[in-house]
Write an enzyme that holds these catalytic residues in place. Structure first.
Site, PDB file in Angstrom:
ATOM      1  N   ARG A 101     -32.376  46.838 -40.760  1.00  0.00           N
ATOM      2  CA  ARG A 101     -32.486  46.211 -39.434  1.00  0.00           C
ATOM      3  C   ARG A 101     -33.513  45.070 -39.476  1.00  0.00           C
ATOM      4  O   ARG A 101     -33.399  44.091 -38.752  1.00  0.00           O
ATOM      5  CB  ARG A 101     -32.887  47.264 -38.388  1.00  0.00           C
ATOM      6  CG  ARG A 101     -31.882  48.409 -38.263  1.00  0.00           C
ATOM      7  CD  ARG A 101     -32.388  49.506 -37.340  1.00  0.00           C
ATOM      8  NE  ARG A 101     -33.621  50.107 -37.840  1.00  0.00           N
ATOM      9  CZ  ARG A 101     -34.324  51.028 -37.178  1.00  0.00           C
ATOM     10  NH1 ARG A 101     -33.915  51.439 -35.993  1.00  0.00           N
ATOM     11  NH2 ARG A 101     -35.421  51.535 -37.703  1.00  0.00           N
TER      12      ARG A 101
ATOM     13  N   SER B 285     -36.698  59.324 -29.678  1.00  0.00           N
ATOM     14  CA  SER B 285     -35.894  59.025 -28.475  1.00  0.00           C
ATOM     15  C   SER B 285     -34.536  59.717 -28.529  1.00  0.00           C
ATOM     16  O   SER B 285     -34.078  60.280 -27.525  1.00  0.00           O
ATOM     17  CB  SER B 285     -35.725  57.517 -28.295  1.00  0.00           C
ATOM     18  OG  SER B 285     -35.232  56.912 -29.461  1.00  0.00           O
TER      19      SER B 285
HETATM   20  N1  CMX Z   1     -50.077  51.979 -41.606  1.00  0.00           N
HETATM   21  C1  CMX Z   1     -51.092  52.806 -41.944  1.00  0.00           C
HETATM   22  N2  CMX Z   1     -50.919  54.077 -42.290  1.00  0.00           N
HETATM   23  C2  CMX Z   1     -49.671  54.525 -42.336  1.00  0.00           C
HETATM   24  C3  CMX Z   1     -48.565  53.737 -42.038  1.00  0.00           C
HETATM   25  C4  CMX Z   1     -48.794  52.410 -41.642  1.00  0.00           C
HETATM   26  N3  CMX Z   1     -47.826  51.587 -41.278  1.00  0.00           N
HETATM   27  N4  CMX Z   1     -47.438  54.470 -42.180  1.00  0.00           N
HETATM   28  C5  CMX Z   1     -47.838  55.712 -42.545  1.00  0.00           C
HETATM   29  N5  CMX Z   1     -49.180  55.755 -42.628  1.00  0.00           N
HETATM   30  C6  CMX Z   1     -50.032  56.924 -42.907  1.00  0.00           C
HETATM   31  C7  CMX Z   1     -49.785  57.951 -41.819  1.00  0.00           C
HETATM   32  O1  CMX Z   1     -50.522  57.642 -40.635  1.00  0.00           O
HETATM   33  C8  CMX Z   1     -50.233  59.224 -42.511  1.00  0.00           C
HETATM   34  O2  CMX Z   1     -51.629  59.256 -42.475  1.00  0.00           O
HETATM   35  P1  CMX Z   1     -52.440  60.658 -42.338  1.00  0.00           P
HETATM   36  O3  CMX Z   1     -52.077  61.426 -43.558  1.00  0.00           O
HETATM   37  O4  CMX Z   1     -53.861  60.241 -42.243  1.00  0.00           O
HETATM   38  O5  CMX Z   1     -51.925  61.308 -41.059  1.00  0.00           O
HETATM   39  C9  CMX Z   1     -49.789  58.970 -43.953  1.00  0.00           C
HETATM   40  O6  CMX Z   1     -49.641  57.536 -44.097  1.00  0.00           O
HETATM   41  C10 CMX Z   1     -48.451  59.615 -44.294  1.00  0.00           C
HETATM   42  O7  CMX Z   1     -47.493  59.237 -43.340  1.00  0.00           O
HETATM   43  P2  CMX Z   1     -45.932  59.090 -43.725  1.00  0.00           P
HETATM   44  O8  CMX Z   1     -45.448  60.418 -44.138  1.00  0.00           O
HETATM   45  O9  CMX Z   1     -45.742  57.938 -44.629  1.00  0.00           O
HETATM   46  O10 CMX Z   1     -45.319  58.631 -42.323  1.00  0.00           O
HETATM   47  P3  CMX Z   1     -44.824  59.551 -41.103  1.00  0.00           P
HETATM   48  O11 CMX Z   1     -43.428  59.979 -41.400  1.00  0.00           O
HETATM   49  O12 CMX Z   1     -45.811  60.563 -40.751  1.00  0.00           O
HETATM   50  O13 CMX Z   1     -44.826  58.450 -39.915  1.00  0.00           O
HETATM   51  C11 CMX Z   1     -44.448  56.335 -38.908  1.00  0.00           C
HETATM   52  C12 CMX Z   1     -43.869  57.429 -39.806  1.00  0.00           C
HETATM   53  C13 CMX Z   1     -43.354  55.321 -38.585  1.00  0.00           C
HETATM   54  C14 CMX Z   1     -44.941  56.962 -37.600  1.00  0.00           C
HETATM   55  C15 CMX Z   1     -45.625  55.640 -39.641  1.00  0.00           C
HETATM   56  O14 CMX Z   1     -45.139  54.999 -40.790  1.00  0.00           O
HETATM   57  C16 CMX Z   1     -46.373  54.644 -38.774  1.00  0.00           C
HETATM   58  O15 CMX Z   1     -47.283  55.039 -38.033  1.00  0.00           O
HETATM   59  N6  CMX Z   1     -45.989  53.308 -38.841  1.00  0.00           N
HETATM   60  C17 CMX Z   1     -46.587  52.312 -37.960  1.00  0.00           C
HETATM   61  C18 CMX Z   1     -45.960  52.382 -36.577  1.00  0.00           C
HETATM   62  C19 CMX Z   1     -44.530  51.905 -36.583  1.00  0.00           C
HETATM   63  O16 CMX Z   1     -44.211  50.854 -37.112  1.00  0.00           O
HETATM   64  N7  CMX Z   1     -43.633  52.662 -35.934  1.00  0.00           N
HETATM   65  C20 CMX Z   1     -42.235  52.253 -35.735  1.00  0.00           C
HETATM   66  C21 CMX Z   1     -41.229  53.053 -36.539  1.00  0.00           C
HETATM   67  C22 CMX Z   1     -39.831  52.621 -36.203  1.00  0.00           C
HETATM   68  C23 CMX Z   1     -39.504  52.976 -34.789  1.00  0.00           C
HETATM   69  O17 CMX Z   1     -39.409  54.185 -34.485  1.00  0.00           O
HETATM   70  O18 CMX Z   1     -39.366  52.098 -33.947  1.00  0.00           O
END
Ligand code: CMX
Length: 435
Positions: free
Chosen positions: A327, A242
């Site tokens: 947070r 965002s």
């Molecule tokens: N549950 C399951 N798998 C997860 C995970 C979670 N909470 N967090 C990361 N992973 C997975 C990723 O999907 C990725 O999988 P692939 O290799 O198959 O693509 C792997 O672990 C590596 O990811 P990462 O480097 O740890 O995380 P990213 O920086 O790519 O992504 C985020 C960060 C937030 C998108 C991810 O942790 C996620 O999807 N979390 C759940 C959604 C969420 O809570 N989002 C809110 C974030 C805060 C906000 O912006 O509001």
């Protein structure tokens, strides 16, 4: 007392010199290597943006102009009888790096109340939306439509000089923030059949008015929650979807309404702001499947089942953070103070003890710890705001503070059009063919 705009006008010339000096001394230095993996990997860790309001440390979490969330809770002015920081004061801090006086904070509450009214046609746009249209889509449409009265767009058409861009950007940003409670309140009442929107009370602070528009103005604890909520969701440095989107779109000299409308479309994604909605859906499903007596073992199975189904655990993980999000902690502390015995709060606490180990064992997520979205919905639900597809709108109201502050500084510092370089896979193969 001095207004925010007057203070800003004093600070801008010195900051322009400061940036010049930094660029003269360090401009040609390199941060380090850029790897091919970063190009394919969502630019993780790539130093690419200037963002002054806040900086995120992977271990410690967010600092707003150098201040942690507990610092802000201790140092920023509060409402009479309140103990949470006022978002008005946080906006002053984000823009100036300084803590405002209580009078300056109150003056901002008054000014925002005075600017809060929506153009009639924007009200009509919202009233015509079907209640089945997601609140974030409605929110983005209304914010974008405010571009109709943009001071910046008008000044640009009239040939404003580049050095004066920040003035109308400031005016638009103040209008944007001021009008968000009326937009959010109208969406909430329309979508969930909550009756007519009351008027803004010019003697009340921003969060008290927001609470009233949503129908919770009589509950002082809920008002306090909103104050904390807006502060902690306001800004999370510049690279998140965002914030970066707002900055990027603003760099084309699109006005703050167009820029922030774009931010909202990014915030509406489930990997970003929509996660607060997803957490509640996930918790409800868990309760529906397991029943009310939820053992650690059952939670563990449910978390595993989510992962094995190829889904993410919403509210866990982060692209930058590698520890529990402060947070999350701030909201947990709020809950311990105001709703220690709430069953849903207890469930969130129980999951906190189980989900990180499962994520670690699964071995993919770089950060197994909870982020801001794991906790916010539980607090809102407790006070009766249990329409979870509205939650991201409140995140959006808050995020305007951080995006607007940086847009003003970008125009003050003459930030150029953003235009990074992209490559095709073929081009990458050629570049590295003999290396
Ligand atoms: N549950 C399951 N798998 C997860 C995970 C979670 N909470 N967090 C990361 N992973 C997975 C990723 O999907 C990725 O999988 P692939 O290799 O198959 O693509 C792997 O672990 C590596 O990811 P990462 O480097 O740890 O995380 P990213 O920086 O790519 O992504 C985020 C960060 C937030 C998108 C991810 O942790 C996620 O999807 N979390 C759940 C959604 C969420 O809570 N989002 C809110 C974030 C805060 C906000 O912006 O509001």
């Amino acid at each position: 007392t001095q207004t925010l705009k007057e203070r800003l006008a004093e600070l801008i010339p010195a900051e322009i010199e400061n940036v010049k000096a930094v660029r003269k001394e360090h401009g040609a230095k390199a941060f380090g290597q850029v790897t091919v993996d970063q190009v394919y990997g969502g630019m993780r860790g790539l130093p690419a943006l200037l963002w002054d309001g806040s900086v995120l440390d992977a271990e410690e979490g967010i600092r707003f102009r150098g201040k942690t969330i507990p610092d802000c809770q201790a140092q920023l002015p509060k409402a009479p009888g309140g103990s949470e920081p006022l978002p008005e004061a946080l906006f002053w801090l984000l823009l100036t790096g300084e803590v405002p006086t209580p009078e300056q904070t109150q003056a901002l509450s008054k000014e925002w109340a005075a600017r809060a009214q929506l153009p009639e046609f924007v009200e009509e746009i919202l009233d015509r939306c079907p209640p089945t249209l997601h609140p974030m889509t409605q929110f983005s449409m209304a914010v974008t439509a405010l571009n109709h009265d943009s001071a910046f767009a008008k000044a640009y058409q009239q040939g404003i000089s580049k050095k004066d861009y920040w003035g109308p950007t400031f005016e638009d940003s103040m209008d944007l923030i001021a009008k968000l409670p009326n937009i959010a309140g109208r969406i909430y009442r329309n979508v969930f059949g909550k009756g007519k929107l009351p008027a803004i009370d010019p003697s009340k602070d921003y969060s008290a008015n927001l609470a009233t528009l949503l129908g919770f103005g009589d509950n002082e604890a809920f008002v306090e929650l909103l104050r904390l909520y807006v502060v902690i969701h306001s800004d999370h440095e510049g690279g998140n979807v965002s914030a970066h989107t707002g900055k990027l779109v603003g760099s084309a000299l699109s006005d703050p309404f167009l820029a922030f409308g774009a931010s909202l479309n990014g915030l509406a994604g489930p990997l970003h702001g929509l996660a607060n909605q997803e957490v509640l859906i996930w918790l409800r499903k868990m309760k529906a499947q397991i029943g009310d007596d939820i053992s650690d073992e059952k939670i563990k199975e449910y978390v595993w089942a989510t992962l094995k189904g190829g889904q993410v655990i919403p509210g866990y993980g982060h692209a930058v953070l590698r520890k529990t999000d402060p947070r999350y902690t701030a909201q947990r502390e709020f809950a311990l103070k105001h709703l220690p015995d709430d069953p849903l709060f207890k469930l969130v606490g129980q999951i906190y003890k189980i989900a990180p180990d499962v994520l670690l064992e699964a071995g993919k997520a770089k950060n197994p710890w909870p982020n801001v979205d794991a906790h916010s919905g539980v607090l809102l639900t407790y006070y009766g705001l249990d329409q979870m597809n509205f939650y991201t709108v409140l995140f959006g109201v808050s995020r305007a503070f951080g995006v607007a502050a940086q847009l003003i500084w970008d125009r003050a510092l003459g930030a150029p059009l953003e235009r990074p370089k992209s490559y095709s896979t073929e081009a990458i193969k050629k570049i590295f063919a003999n290396k």
